[in-house]
Design an enzyme around this catalytic site. Structure first.
Site, PDB file in Angstrom:
ATOM      1  N   LYS A 107       7.496  -6.965   6.347  1.00 19.47           N
ATOM      2  CA  LYS A 107       8.538  -7.657   7.108  1.00 19.47           C
ATOM      3  C   LYS A 107       9.543  -6.692   7.736  1.00 19.47           C
ATOM      4  CE  LYS A 107       8.108 -12.100   4.798  1.00 19.47           C
ATOM      5  NZ  LYS A 107       7.245 -11.912   3.604  1.00 19.47           N
TER       6      LYS A 107
HETATM    7  C1  LIG Z   1       6.164 -12.797   3.392  1.00 18.76           C
HETATM    8  C2  LIG Z   1       5.067 -12.225   2.617  1.00 18.76           C
HETATM    9  C3  LIG Z   1       3.764 -12.713   2.732  1.00 18.76           C
HETATM   10  C4  LIG Z   1       3.418 -13.917   3.569  1.00 18.76           C
HETATM   11  O1  LIG Z   1       3.447 -13.630   4.937  1.00 18.76           O
HETATM   12  P1  LIG Z   1       3.434 -14.832   5.994  1.00 18.76           P
HETATM   13  O2  LIG Z   1       3.477 -14.146   7.305  1.00 18.76           O
HETATM   14  O3  LIG Z   1       4.663 -15.642   5.731  1.00 18.76           O
HETATM   15  O4  LIG Z   1       2.202 -15.617   5.782  1.00 18.76           O
HETATM   16  C5  LIG Z   1       2.753 -12.075   2.037  1.00 18.76           C
HETATM   17  N1  LIG Z   1       3.004 -11.032   1.237  1.00 18.76           N
HETATM   18  C6  LIG Z   1       4.247 -10.538   1.096  1.00 18.76           C
HETATM   19  C7  LIG Z   1       4.464  -9.401   0.177  1.00 18.76           C
HETATM   20  C8  LIG Z   1       5.310 -11.118   1.764  1.00 18.76           C
HETATM   21  O5  LIG Z   1       6.539 -10.642   1.620  1.00 18.76           O
END
Ligand SMILES: *Cc1c(COP(=O)(O)O)cnc(C)c1O
Length: 428
Positions: A107
């Site tokens: 993210k």
């Molecule tokens: C947010 C997150 C996900 C999920 O990702 P999405 O794009 O919301 O499907 C998976 N793994 C981790 C470690 C995350 O922080």
């Protein structure tokens, strides 16, 4: 580029307006009016391009002329300040490591891109924007780090009390400055609901609220970058490529499908989930019936009603037959996930964490149907962020990376809330 609301009951807006609003006034998610594939020559030549050139080509049409080219290139350069290696785990199976950024979560990419877009839009104006974000784990830390010190932006993060890991909690509660953390007595869905409510609350209009969840196009779209980077690294194998995303809000997988609409040769998508299985159930039953979320060891995916699924349905024209051509979704229990973490490690010495392991399981399941393919799963976080799960399973002690060390000794500062009224009071 113009964006329309998927609820079809709000005016079309440009990129800037869509980023600042987050969610359209009719509560719909924004979606680009047109998607134009990149030329064939781009993919032919992709191994000779830098990551920044690839990212620029992928995102340019979605921004149009709302950010000048030189500024956009600068934003991309600052976003991509770390590596995205595709690591070989076993024959034909690769892990796309998305955890080499400042908070060791994928993210970081979306958060860094979005914060710099907002910084650009705010360059001449003193109107403060409040970024309001619900996190099931990793969003909070990445947003806190990505937005720290950005001029004119106040960040308020809601997280479910006791349902994020200690490191995740530190990352979002210790930075101070323009970053505030609210600890919600409830689940992620409760946090998300409060955030959605606040966006529609006329009494909070003066706060200029916006989101930094993957509902925001400036968080979602740059997630295409690393799907392109995976292809760039794996193209030389000259085999059909399956992509498996451990999915919660389905932002990553949705970005992957967008990348394919731009021409990226991905042969099959796998949305791998934990027990929160609204989408796998949809593919079997044909109707979409979200349920409240349940807690799992892959807690960043504890999402009962994935916000981006509506975008995915749009990409497949709301047609189950279209889905069936290149999209699968499988759910795995915590027990299966734990076992996978152990098996992968004992067979290959590769250390996964619960989200990556769910991605691996979905990938293997799909690859069994396509023996001629290779596959890549996203490793969305560094194992250290889930050390409570990983260390006992593998009976080892993970070394603490520098990025994590620096937050561990800082003091947690958060405000506890339970109801929407309390959130409102806090914001006002
Ligand atoms: C947010 C997150 C996900 C999920 O990702 P999405 O794009 O919301 O499907 C998976 N793994 C981790 C470690 C995350 O922080």
């Amino acid at each position: 580029m113009q964006y329309f609301s998927l609820n079809k009951n709000a005016p079309r807006v440009g990129f800037q307006e869509a980023v600042i609003q987050g969610l359209a006034p009719d509560r719909g998610l924004y979606f680009p009016e047109t998607i134009t594939p990149l030329p064939h020559s781009f993919f032919k030549n992709i191994e000779n391009l830098s990551q920044e050139e690839i990212a620029f080509a992928a995102i340019k049409q979605f921004i149009g002329d709302e950010i000048p080219e030189t500024e956009l290139k600068q934003i991309i350069a600052e976003t991509l300040c770390f590596n995205f290696p595709c690591v070989s785990v076993e024959e034909g199976v690769f892990s796309l490591e998305l955890f080499h950024g400042p908070t060791m979560a994928f993210k970081d990419v979306g958060a860094r891109f979005m914060s710099r877009c907002l910084g650009y839009f705010n360059r001449n104006n003193d109107k403060k924007v409040t970024v309001l974000v619900a996190t099931s784990g990793d969003t909070g830390g990445a947003v806190a780090s990505g937005f720290l010190g950005v001029k004119g932006v106040e960040v308020v993060i809601l997280y479910p009390s006791g349902k994020v890991s200690e490191i995740q909690e530190r990352q979002l509660t210790t930075l101070g400055k323009n970053i505030k953390a609210l600890e919600v007595d409830g689940f992620f869905d409760d946090c998300q609901d409060m955030v959605k409510k606040a966006f529609l609350d006329d009494n909070l209009k003066h706060k200029n609220l916006t989101s930094a969840n993957s509902i925001n196009i400036a968080r979602w779209l740059p997630q295409m970058f690393y799907i392109f980077f995976a292809y760039q690294q794996l193209k030389k194998h000259n085999k059909p490529l399956i992509l498996s995303c451990p999915s919660g809000n389905f932002g990553n997988i949705c970005a992957g499908i967008m990348a394919k609409r731009l021409g990226l040769p991905i042969s099959h998508f796998v949305a791998s989930t934990n027990a929160n299985d609204a989408v796998p159930r949809f593919l079997v039953a044909g109707n979409y019936e979200p349920k409240p979320s349940v807690a799992t060891i892959s807690n960043a995916m504890d999402v009962g009603n994935p916000s981006n699924f509506i975008r995915i349905q749009q990409l497949y024209r709301f047609d189950l037959k279209e889905f069936e051509k290149d999209f699968s979704s499988y759910s795995f229990s915590d027990t299966e996930t734990e076992k996978a973490i152990q098996t992968i490690y004992h067979r290959t010495q590769y250390i996964t964490e619960p989200h990556g392991a769910v991605g691996y399981l979905g990938l293997k399941k799909e690859m069994a149907k396509h023996p001629e393919s290779i596959g890549v799963f996203l490793e969305t976080a560094h194992p250290i962020k889930f050390l409570d799960v990983v260390e006992p399973l593998l009976d080892l002690k993970l070394p603490i990376p520098e990025q994590i060390e620096s937050v561990l000794n800082k003091e947690k500062v958060s405000v506890k809330i339970k109801t929407y009224e309390e959130l409102k009071q806090f914001l006002d």
